[in-house]
Each structure stands twice: as C-alpha cells, then as structure tokens.
Motif scaffolding. Structure first.
Motif, mmCIF file in Angstrom:
data_model
loop_
_atom_site.group_PDB
_atom_site.id
_atom_site.type_symbol
_atom_site.label_atom_id
_atom_site.label_comp_id
_atom_site.label_asym_id
_atom_site.label_seq_id
_atom_site.Cartn_x
_atom_site.Cartn_y
_atom_site.Cartn_z
ATOM 1 N N LYS A 11 0.819 -1.191 0.000
ATOM 2 C CA LYS A 11 0.000 0.000 0.000
ATOM 3 C C LYS A 11 0.864 1.257 0.000
ATOM 4 N N GLY A 12 0.293 2.342 -0.464
ATOM 5 C CA GLY A 12 0.993 3.623 -0.376
ATOM 6 C C GLY A 12 0.743 4.251 0.984
ATOM 7 N N GLY A 13 1.673 5.101 1.392
ATOM 8 C CA GLY A 13 1.450 5.852 2.624
ATOM 9 C C GLY A 13 1.587 5.058 3.900
ATOM 10 N N ILE A 14 2.362 3.978 3.874
ATOM 11 C CA ILE A 14 2.530 3.207 5.110
ATOM 12 C C ILE A 14 3.952 3.318 5.648
ATOM 13 N N GLY A 15 4.724 4.240 5.074
ATOM 14 C CA GLY A 15 6.017 4.548 5.683
ATOM 15 C C GLY A 15 7.245 3.987 4.978
ATOM 16 N N LYS A 16 7.097 3.547 3.728
ATOM 17 C CA LYS A 16 8.261 2.970 3.031
ATOM 18 C C LYS A 16 9.400 3.991 2.926
ATOM 19 N N ILE A 108 23.476 1.473 -11.281
ATOM 20 C CA ILE A 108 23.314 1.637 -9.832
ATOM 21 C C ILE A 108 24.349 0.800 -9.102
ATOM 22 N N LYS A 109 24.518 -0.435 -9.579
ATOM 23 C CA LYS A 109 25.471 -1.341 -8.927
ATOM 24 C C LYS A 109 26.908 -0.824 -9.019
ATOM 25 N N LYS A 110 27.164 0.031 -10.034
ATOM 26 C CA LYS A 110 28.529 0.533 -10.212
ATOM 27 C C LYS A 110 28.821 1.740 -9.334
ATOM 28 N N LEU A 111 27.816 2.333 -8.759
ATOM 29 C CA LEU A 111 28.029 3.504 -7.905
ATOM 30 C C LEU A 111 28.934 3.127 -6.747
ATOM 31 N N GLU A 112 29.721 4.100 -6.309
ATOM 32 C CA GLU A 112 30.653 3.796 -5.234
ATOM 33 C C GLU A 112 30.006 4.014 -3.884
ATOM 34 N N ALA A 113 29.724 2.922 -3.207
ATOM 35 C CA ALA A 113 29.084 3.004 -1.895
ATOM 36 C C ALA A 113 29.151 1.644 -1.225
ATOM 37 N N ASP A 114 28.919 1.628 0.089
ATOM 38 C CA ASP A 114 28.810 0.352 0.800
ATOM 39 C C ASP A 114 27.388 -0.175 0.692
ATOM 40 N N PHE A 115 26.442 0.755 0.781
ATOM 41 C CA PHE A 115 25.034 0.370 0.704
ATOM 42 C C PHE A 115 24.293 1.274 -0.269
ATOM 43 N N ILE A 116 23.508 0.653 -1.129
ATOM 44 C CA ILE A 116 22.650 1.415 -2.027
ATOM 45 C C ILE A 116 21.211 1.018 -1.706
ATOM 46 N N LEU A 117 20.446 1.986 -1.249
ATOM 47 C CA LEU A 117 19.082 1.714 -0.784
ATOM 48 C C LEU A 117 18.078 2.321 -1.770
ATOM 49 N N ILE A 118 17.239 1.466 -2.333
ATOM 50 C CA ILE A 118 16.304 1.937 -3.359
ATOM 51 C C ILE A 118 14.876 1.968 -2.834
ATOM 52 N N ASP A 119 14.250 3.111 -2.982
ATOM 53 C CA ASP A 119 12.836 3.255 -2.618
ATOM 54 C C ASP A 119 12.003 3.078 -3.887
ATOM 55 N N LEU A 120 11.224 2.010 -3.928
ATOM 56 C CA LEU A 120 10.457 1.725 -5.149
ATOM 57 C C LEU A 120 9.030 2.236 -5.100
ATOM 58 N N GLY A 121 8.614 2.703 -3.955
ATOM 59 C CA GLY A 121 7.252 3.206 -3.863
ATOM 60 C C GLY A 121 6.230 2.088 -3.882
ATOM 61 N N ALA A 122 4.956 2.491 -3.893
ATOM 62 C CA ALA A 122 3.891 1.500 -3.857
ATOM 63 C C ALA A 122 3.626 0.984 -5.269
ATOM 64 N N GLY A 123 2.705 0.054 -5.335
ATOM 65 C CA GLY A 123 2.284 -0.406 -6.660
ATOM 66 C C GLY A 123 3.022 -1.630 -7.131
#
Lengths: 304, 200
Positions: A11-16, A108-123
């Motif tokens: 659902k949307g609006g549940i705090g993702k 995205i996988k090539k970006l330099e970071a330890d963690f890459i966190l993706i927000d995909l939203g609802a749906g």
C-alpha cells in the motif's frame, strides 16, 4: 561488499520512504557510505524525508538525457549519505524499456558506496518488480491493517510469479511456462500456489528449479506504525503464512512503533533520525538494520 | 537421522535449533492459534487460503511438535534443548484452568504469563493505567464507584480472553467484602459524631 537493498510493494502511505531514509541515515551514522535512490517514479519525495528541497538534478536526466548516474548524486547534508533524486518534474514514460531498466540497475550497482538503498514506492508496476528482484535484500512493509497486508501478499505473489517466469525462461522452459499459463482456465488454476504446483509437475527439472528458487527467495518483512505491543506479533503471523503457505524464505526483520514526532519533523524539514537520534523509533530502525545486515530476525519470543 | 527430523521439526515450529522447551511450547501454541483462528494476517488471504490449506498446515505443526516431544522423551535431555526456567513451560491455559478465585494478583500473574503489557490494556480499553494497577494490586481506594470498577474488571478480563463472568463475580465479591469493612469504619465515625453531639 556492496549491498543493494530495495523496499517496495504494498500500500501507499505506510512509511516505506520513512523507513528506507531512516535506514540510510542509520547506516551512514555507522560510518558506511550510503546512497539513497528514489525510484518511486511518479511520487518521488525521498528528499523531503531528508529535510531537503526539490533537488536540481534527478533521475530524469538519466532516463531522458543519458546523464551518468554518478553525476546526478546530490549531497544530503548528512555525512556519508548521498541521494539520487526521483524524477519529479518530468513525465516519466510509463514503460521504461526492459533494456533501459537493466542498464539502470547495472549503473546503480557501479556507484561507489557500501550500501545502495532503493525506494520503489507503492504499486506493482513491472518497473518496480524488476528492480526489486535484482536487489540483494528485498524489503516489504506492512502496517497493522488488513488492506496493507492484502496488498503485501499481492505484491509478493506478483513478484514471485515474475521471478519464476524469468528463471524458467532463462533455463529454456519458456514454452512450458506459456503452455501452463494458457491452459490455466482448463486446469482450473485460480491461485499462485496451484499454478506453481502445476508448473512443478511438468517435469522433474522444472520442479527442481522452482523448489530451489522458492527456498532461496527471501523477503524481509518490516511492520510499521504499531500502536499496541501485542501488534508486534502480526509480523510473526504474516511471516509464518509466507513461509508455510507460499513456501518462501520470509523473514521478520522488525517493527516500528508510531510516533507523532515523525510528521512533526517532516513538516519542519528535519530528518527524524537527526532530530531524535535516541528515540524509540530510532532504536527500532537500528534494530531492523542490524537484523538485515546480520541475517537475523524477530522470533515469537522477541515479539512480546 | 534423528538430527534431521529434529532440525526439520524446529523449522516447522519456527524456532532455532537451540530453543528452550518453553520457547518451543510457546511457539507451538502461537502457531496453532494462528492457523485455527482468523486474524488480519490470514484474513488478508481469505479468498485463496482455504480451510484445507490451514488443516494441512495445522497437521504439520502438530506432527512437528509430537516429533520433538518424542525425541525429548527418548533422550531425556537432548544437548540442544535447555530446559526452560521452572514454570516457564506451563501453558497459560494450564494455569488458568487451575485457578479457583480470580483476585488481583492472580490476574496480574496471568497477564504477565501471556506477555501482555499493562500499557496495551490501557490503550485498548481506555482505562487509566493507575486504575489498572489498582485493580491488579487490589488497592481498592484508587478505584472508582462499584459500577465503574465492575466495567473495568470486565474489560480487563475480556482483553485477556478470560471467562469474563467468572472473573467479574470473583473479583467483585472481594471488592464488596472490602467495601463493607470500609463502611463499618464510616459508621464508627458517625457514631463518634453523635456521641460528641450528645455530650455538648
């Protein structure tokens, strides 16, 4: 080891967005280099959760002008935490081509970071699902509300359906999959569970592939906005049903209690974790991050 | 071989292989309830989660629990199983069935055994925390008039899914006992007052 986490579905609006931005914040505080990616195409506002205004650069420039992702990173003002802002002001084509999505994920996988966190939203758009499937840690969010849980089951079903389809296709069983799919009415197939059973019965090798995909398909459940302590157990229940009914490797990563100060700090354009680093919610977010990093989960004993 | 069935049973009961006896039992009771009573977690799947699916899962849970109990019996004490603290394994049902009179401290004991926080009852029943504490400690002075106290006891018992009628009857008998003693005290003050009036 670089890790990609994706939060989505339901659902949307549940705090993702709150959860993923807070987890990013939490990891950054631990000295990890973190990039937050706002892939909520259509309702991108992760920047607001970080107390920022509308960023100048966004993913639109990647999809429309082929700008390299690294050049689109925005500083968040929080140490170790950068943001790839969502496509806010543009009309993102509803159907980004599959090749373009794969390219997006590869970059995205090539970006330099330890963690890459993706927000995909609802749906349950295919854009969402394909990205979700490629993540190392797949996170779904529920709240103690039947509608949210319904949507989460729905999301998991679609995600797994797509995963089975892709995997069988890659292994040369594309036609067999099609056949069962086309015959589903004649076979009386109404649920994903029966559909999967039917696929498995086609041949021993298909059965083996599906079994191993099921067992290795891990979803991490986060229960948000609980008001009563006993509601913690809803996470155990949903996990158990995913485990026993769908046969997935579901995990209960943790819970977060409601806190009115979240809305308050949002409206004041302050990242919650920066404003209230010692709050109950902040500690609960830290516990979830700890569980995800260390492959641990909440047991029935813990949820009391 | 035995390790295999032990591990598998633990998986089905959703406990770690080093779980204590108490943990195993609690998990078993929890899962049993989950697949026999409707909850939002199962109702959200209503259209496709059939009664026969649930029955199948329940049978699996039952089987796993029996297997574990058998293994424990066979080896008396498997190295992997720590016997829980005394009293820990006792299921709430067993405790409740052994109770004659529901008084405040007993209710508190049951609530704690169920792992229910007083705060939760306060939020759900909208009864003030001080009244709940008073109810459990039988500090009748802080409780409101009888009719309200009766309502509190009833909500409290309902929240813990206890036999509301029995709990209310037991508890209110104790309340009235206290009240009659209290009133006797009231009468002595009154009689003192009349005596005082007589003297003047």
């Amino acid at each position: 080891m670089k890790e990609v986490w994706a939060i989505g579905g339901g659902k949307g609006g549940i705090g993702k967005s709150f959860i993923i931005s807070s987890m990013g914040n939490c990891l950054a505080r631990q000295g990890k280099k973190v990039i937050l990616v706002d892939a909520d195409l259509g309702a991108a506002n992760l920047h607001t959760f970080l107390g920022m205004g509308k960023p100048e650069k966004s993913l639109t420039d990647f999809f429309e002008n082929k700008a390299p992702l690294a050049s689109l990173l925005v500083r968040t003002g929080i140490d170790n935490l950068d943001l790839l802002a969502g496509a806010i002001h543009s009309m993102v084509p509803e159907n980004i081509k599959y090749a373009q999505k794969l390219k997006f994920f590869r970059h995205i996988k090539k970006l330099e970071a330890d963690f890459i966190l993706i927000d995909l939203g609802a749906g349950v758009h295919f854009n969402t699902i394909d990205t979700f499937l490629l993540a190392d840690r797949k996170i779904v969010v529920i709240v103690p509300e039947i509608t949210a849980i319904e949507n989460m089951y729905g999301f998991i079903k679609i995600v797994f359906f797509r995963h089975i389809m892709n995997t069988l296709g890659r292994n040369g069983f594309k036609d067999e999959f099609r056949e069962v799919w086309d015959m589903r009415q004649a076979h009386g197939i109404t649920t994903l569970k029966v559909f999967v059973e039917c696929l498995k019965s086609q041949s021993a090798s298909m059965g083996r592939i599906i079994d191993s995909e099921l067992a290795s398909f891990r979803v991490n459940i986060v229960l948000n906005q609980i008001k009563l302590k006993r509601e913690k157990r809803i996470g155990n229940s949903v996990k158990s049903i995913c485990l026993k009914y769908f046969g997935l490797d579901a995990r209960y990563a943790g819970f977060i209690e409601t806190d009115d100060f979240i809305t308050r700090s949002l409206n004041n354009r302050q990242p919650y974790l920066q404003s209230y680093p010692e709050s109950k919610c902040a500690r609960e977010v830290a516990a979830i991050v700890h569980n995800l990093v260390n492959d641990q989960q909440i047991s029935i004993q813990d949820a009391r | 071989m035995q390790d295999d069935s032990y591990k598998k049973s633990c998986d089905i009961l959703e406990v770690a292989p080093d779980a204590s006896m108490g943990e195993i039992k609690r998990s078993y009771l929890y899962l049993k309830e989950l697949y026999s009573v409707d909850s939002i977690a199962s109702m959200a799947l209503e259209d496709e989660f059939s009664a026969s699916d649930k029955k199948e899962i329940l049978a699996e849970i039952e089987q796993a629990f029996q297997t574990l109990m058998e293994l424990v019996k066979q080896e008396q004490a498997l190295p992997a199983i720590n016997s829980g603290e005394p009293g820990e394994d006792e299921a709430v049902v067993e405790i409740v069935s052994g109770i004659d009179v529901f008084d405040g401290p007993t209710l508190k004991r049951i609530r704690e055994k169920m792992g229910v926080a007083l705060d939760d009852i306060a939020v759900a029943t909208k009864i003030q925390l001080q009244h709940l504490t008073g109810l459990e400690s039988e500090n009748f002075d802080v409780l409101p008039a009888e009719v309200y106290t009766r309502g509190f006891v009833s909500s409290y018992a309902g929240f813990l899914a206890l036999d509301v009628q029995k709990v209310v009857a037991d508890y209110m008998a104790r309340y009235r006992e206290w009240k009659s003693g209290h009133h006797k005290g009231g009468r002595t003050i009154a009689s003192l007052f009349t005596r005082f009036k007589q003297r003047t």
